[in-house]
Design an enzyme around this catalytic site. Structure first.
Site, PDB file in Angstrom:
ATOM      1  N   HIS A  35       0.794  -1.234   0.000  1.00 20.45           N
ATOM      2  CA  HIS A  35       0.000   0.000   0.000  1.00 20.45           C
ATOM      3  C   HIS A  35       0.826   1.285   0.000  1.00 20.45           C
ATOM      4  O   HIS A  35       0.269   2.377  -0.144  1.00 20.45           O
ATOM      5  CB  HIS A  35      -0.945   0.036   1.205  1.00 20.45           C
ATOM      6  CG  HIS A  35      -0.263   0.387   2.495  1.00 20.45           C
ATOM      7  ND1 HIS A  35       0.398  -0.534   3.262  1.00 20.45           N
ATOM      8  CD2 HIS A  35      -0.113   1.580   3.140  1.00 20.45           C
ATOM      9  CE1 HIS A  35       0.904   0.055   4.329  1.00 20.45           C
ATOM     10  NE2 HIS A  35       0.617   1.348   4.290  1.00 20.45           N
TER      11      HIS A  35
HETATM   12  C1  UD1 Z   1      -2.133   6.046   5.289  1.00 19.37           C
HETATM   13  C2  UD1 Z   1      -0.855   6.623   5.923  1.00 19.37           C
HETATM   14  C3  UD1 Z   1       0.225   5.558   5.918  1.00 19.37           C
HETATM   15  C4  UD1 Z   1      -0.256   4.273   6.573  1.00 19.37           C
HETATM   16  C5  UD1 Z   1      -1.564   3.817   5.937  1.00 19.37           C
HETATM   17  C6  UD1 Z   1      -2.105   2.653   6.695  1.00 19.37           C
HETATM   18  C7  UD1 Z   1      -0.538   9.030   5.575  1.00 19.37           C
HETATM   19  C8  UD1 Z   1       0.219  10.067   4.831  1.00 19.37           C
HETATM   20  N1  UD1 Z   1      -0.376   7.774   5.170  1.00 19.37           N
HETATM   21  O1  UD1 Z   1      -1.825   5.751   3.938  1.00 19.37           O
HETATM   22  O2  UD1 Z   1       1.339   6.032   6.648  1.00 19.37           O
HETATM   23  O3  UD1 Z   1       0.719   3.276   6.387  1.00 19.37           O
HETATM   24  O4  UD1 Z   1      -2.525   4.883   5.994  1.00 19.37           O
HETATM   25  O5  UD1 Z   1      -3.024   1.917   5.961  1.00 19.37           O
HETATM   26  O6  UD1 Z   1      -1.224   9.357   6.507  1.00 19.37           O
HETATM   27  N2  UD1 Z   1      -9.067   4.789   0.711  1.00 19.37           N
HETATM   28  C9  UD1 Z   1     -10.289   4.201   0.600  1.00 19.37           C
HETATM   29  N3  UD1 Z   1     -10.958   3.875   1.739  1.00 19.37           N
HETATM   30  C10 UD1 Z   1     -10.480   4.114   2.978  1.00 19.37           C
HETATM   31  C11 UD1 Z   1      -9.225   4.739   3.078  1.00 19.37           C
HETATM   32  C12 UD1 Z   1      -8.524   5.065   1.954  1.00 19.37           C
HETATM   33  O7  UD1 Z   1     -10.784   3.946  -0.499  1.00 19.37           O
HETATM   34  O8  UD1 Z   1     -11.142   3.781   3.975  1.00 19.37           O
HETATM   35  C13 UD1 Z   1      -8.308   5.108  -0.526  1.00 19.37           C
HETATM   36  C14 UD1 Z   1      -8.610   6.500  -1.077  1.00 19.37           C
HETATM   37  O9  UD1 Z   1      -8.586   6.404  -2.471  1.00 19.37           O
HETATM   38  C15 UD1 Z   1      -7.423   7.297  -0.602  1.00 19.37           C
HETATM   39  C16 UD1 Z   1      -6.297   6.282  -0.619  1.00 19.37           C
HETATM   40  O10 UD1 Z   1      -6.912   5.052  -0.242  1.00 19.37           O
HETATM   41  O11 UD1 Z   1      -7.163   8.401  -1.424  1.00 19.37           O
HETATM   42  C17 UD1 Z   1      -5.171   6.599   0.323  1.00 19.37           C
HETATM   43  O12 UD1 Z   1      -5.647   6.814   1.655  1.00 19.37           O
HETATM   44  P1  UD1 Z   1      -4.836   7.740   2.687  1.00 19.37           P
HETATM   45  O13 UD1 Z   1      -5.438   7.624   4.025  1.00 19.37           O
HETATM   46  O14 UD1 Z   1      -4.661   9.098   2.123  1.00 19.37           O
HETATM   47  O15 UD1 Z   1      -3.393   7.103   2.682  1.00 19.37           O
HETATM   48  P2  UD1 Z   1      -2.958   5.587   2.867  1.00 19.37           P
HETATM   49  O16 UD1 Z   1      -2.294   5.141   1.629  1.00 19.37           O
HETATM   50  O17 UD1 Z   1      -4.093   4.785   3.391  1.00 19.37           O
HETATM   51  N1  UDP Z   2      -4.084  -5.313   8.810  1.00 15.63           N
HETATM   52  C1  UDP Z   2      -5.366  -5.840   8.934  1.00 15.63           C
HETATM   53  N2  UDP Z   2      -6.003  -6.243   7.798  1.00 15.63           N
HETATM   54  C2  UDP Z   2      -5.445  -6.171   6.562  1.00 15.63           C
HETATM   55  C3  UDP Z   2      -4.129  -5.632   6.451  1.00 15.63           C
HETATM   56  C4  UDP Z   2      -3.488  -5.201   7.596  1.00 15.63           C
HETATM   57  O1  UDP Z   2      -5.906  -5.934  10.037  1.00 15.63           O
HETATM   58  O2  UDP Z   2      -6.094  -6.553   5.581  1.00 15.63           O
HETATM   59  C5  UDP Z   2      -3.388  -4.859  10.025  1.00 15.63           C
HETATM   60  C6  UDP Z   2      -2.037  -5.486  10.238  1.00 15.63           C
HETATM   61  O3  UDP Z   2      -2.170  -6.717  10.915  1.00 15.63           O
HETATM   62  C7  UDP Z   2      -1.316  -4.426  11.052  1.00 15.63           C
HETATM   63  C8  UDP Z   2      -1.892  -3.130  10.516  1.00 15.63           C
HETATM   64  O4  UDP Z   2      -3.113  -3.481   9.869  1.00 15.63           O
HETATM   65  O5  UDP Z   2      -1.633  -4.526  12.414  1.00 15.63           O
HETATM   66  C9  UDP Z   2      -0.937  -2.522   9.540  1.00 15.63           C
HETATM   67  O6  UDP Z   2      -1.565  -1.505   8.860  1.00 15.63           O
HETATM   68  P1  UDP Z   2      -1.096  -0.980   7.437  1.00 15.63           P
HETATM   69  O7  UDP Z   2      -0.325  -2.022   6.735  1.00 15.63           O
HETATM   70  O8  UDP Z   2      -2.305  -0.434   6.772  1.00 15.63           O
HETATM   71  O9  UDP Z   2      -0.200   0.287   7.820  1.00 15.63           O
HETATM   72  P2  UDP Z   2       1.297   0.505   8.319  1.00 15.63           P
HETATM   73  O10 UDP Z   2       1.546  -0.389   9.479  1.00 15.63           O
HETATM   74  O11 UDP Z   2       2.199   0.252   7.158  1.00 15.63           O
HETATM   75  O12 UDP Z   2       1.323   1.952   8.669  1.00 15.63           O
END
Ligand code: UD1
Ligand code: UDP
Length: 384
Positions: A218
């Site tokens: 991601h």
């Molecule tokens: C964010 C965090 C990242 C973290 C990740 C965990 C920032 C800058 N990044 O990244 O550090 O590792 O969360 O998962 O804060 N979207 C959906 N549904 C949702 C959420 C997101 O469709 O419920 C899609 C949207 O298109 C959105 C994109 O995912 O634009 C990115 O979401 P965003 O929260 O901006 O960043 P992440 O990549 O999730």
């Molecule tokens: N996780 C989850 N379901 C999923 C993918 C991840 O519950 O389908 C959990 C995972 O076990 C971990 C956390 O989400 O505890 C990690 O989140 P993510 O990878 O989104 O973000 P990051 O840790 O890189 O910020």
């Protein structure tokens, strides 16, 4: 004392379960917790599922900011959090990790002189092009209590001028730094048994225990650049063919939205038609633990999943050019490979034939939540 916890993204919701549990079990008389959900993540399986499953109190406030550009999303959060802080007047604000929700809460609280407690302080990738690196540095430098899960985290803070033996009373200008273990380790230990009892995800997806690979992707660095996303998926397809092994990929919505656009039509067609590559919706935390515990190897760019691989003693191929969790690589349990197909394949081949990988105890005793609550009570009581 009253704390306000700010969460927003999936991993923060999961981390918050650890602290809420520690408060409920040990400090319900001393601490009141008010929860703000920024709404950064909002899909059912990126947010609600965790509240239901992990017993986290329902947020007192939801700002519903949703997705957006960094500035827009962060600004909306700051505005909403500031209003709530004015109303609630907490003794401290608790933030997790390095997302835009972390930064927004940090900015709002610092300007109001409300002490910030940063859980997962001190982690550094030394890559300031990562939005998370900016968020965590800025938050650390406005915090009053910095809880670092690792020794490397404390060392990073010391390099930036923090003192790790400062005496209370603590303040933004005289912060307290603590090496306290990892709240996610607390959670993995706690929820592992529940996962064994409740999760059917391995069976439901017809996965053979210890004979499949779990992968998550991601990071914006990987998803937003076609050659990187393609390199990763080409490697996955090559590994499936070479080892005749099943992959399961609970796909983050960011990646799901970009997969077709950022791969060639030929590669996309292969991804779609490969029966041994199971792309599924994001799963709940209990299901994720089950997928991790039963996997043979984990291939991920997630910070949290890297560590959970280690907790459950699975080797991990890290799809990033660097990691904040340097201990995993130093002890040989994980390899940094970035997005290059050949490097991914080489690291995977190494792990699939390795028999004696070590997983030393690096992340505390599973009681970091309790320790952090004790320090908060001690620190903010002294200041009063
Ligand atoms: C964010 C965090 C990242 C973290 C990740 C965990 C920032 C800058 N990044 O990244 O550090 O590792 O969360 O998962 O804060 N979207 C959906 N549904 C949702 C959420 C997101 O469709 O419920 C899609 C949207 O298109 C959105 C994109 O995912 O634009 C990115 O979401 P965003 O929260 O901006 O960043 P992440 O990549 O999730
Ligand atoms: N996780 C989850 N379901 C999923 C993918 C991840 O519950 O389908 C959990 C995972 O076990 C971990 C956390 O989400 O505890 C990690 O989140 P993510 O990878 O989104 O973000 P990051 O840790 O890189 O910020």
């Amino acid at each position: 004392m009253k704390i306000i916890t700010v969460i927003g993204a999936r991993p923060q919701i999961i981390k918050a379960a650890g602290l809420s549990r520690a408060i409920k079990e040990n400090f319900s008389k001393e601490m009141e917790e008010v929860i703000i959900h920024t709404g950064q993540h909002y899909d059912e399986n990126m947010s609600n599922v965790f509240f239901t499953e992990l017993g986290i109190p329902k947020p007192n406030y939801n700002l519903n900011v949703g997705s957006g550009k960094h500035g827009q999303q962060t600004a909306r959060m700051i505005e909403g959090i500031e209003e709530i802080l004015e109303k609630e007047i907490p003794d401290a604000i608790v933030v997790y990790g390095d997302t835009n929700s972390t930064l927004a809460a940090g900015v709002a609280a610092a300007k109001m002189h409300i002490p910030i407690v940063h859980i997962e302080a001190g982690l550094r990738s030394y890559n300031k092009k990562m939005p998370e690196e900016i968020n965590r540095i800025m938050c650390d430098h406005a915090s009053t209590l910095l809880f670092s899960p690792t020794k490397a985290g404390v060392d990073n803070l010391v390099k930036e001028g923090f003192k790790c033996n400062a005496e209370p009373p603590y303040s933004m200008d005289h912060p307290g730094v603590f090496h306290c273990g990892d709240i996610m380790y607390d959670n993995s230990l706690f929820f592992s048994k529940l996962s064994d009892q409740q999760s059917n995800v391995v069976k439901e997806n017809s996965l053979e225990p210890n004979n499949y690979v779990l992968s998550t992707i991601h990071r914006n660095d990987n998803t937003d650049q076609p050659e990187r996303l393609s390199g990763i998926f080409e490697a996955i397809l090559e590994l499936i063919e070479k080892h005749n092994i099943q992959f399961v990929l609970p796909l983050h919505p960011r990646t799901a939205k970009l997969l077709e656009t950022n791969t060639s039509s030929e590669l996309y067609a292969k991804i779609k038609s490969e029966k041994r590559l199971k792309v599924i919706e994001p799963v709940s935390f209990l299901d994720m633990i089950a997928l991790e515990k039963n996997a043979k190897i984990i291939v991920t760019d997630s910070g949290g999943v890297q560590k959970e691989a280690f907790f459950f003693e699975k080797p991990c191929v890290i799809l990033r050019p660097e990691t904040e969790w340097v201990e995993l690589v130093a002890c040989g349990a994980a390899a940094i490979v970035g997005w290059h197909k050949d490097k991914i394949v080489t690291a995977f081949d190494h792990f699939i034939s390795s028999k004696d990988i070590k997983f030393p105890s690096l992340f505390g005793d599973g009681q970091s939540g309790k320790f952090m609550c004790e320090k908060m009570i001690e620190s903010f009581t002294i200041q009063d």
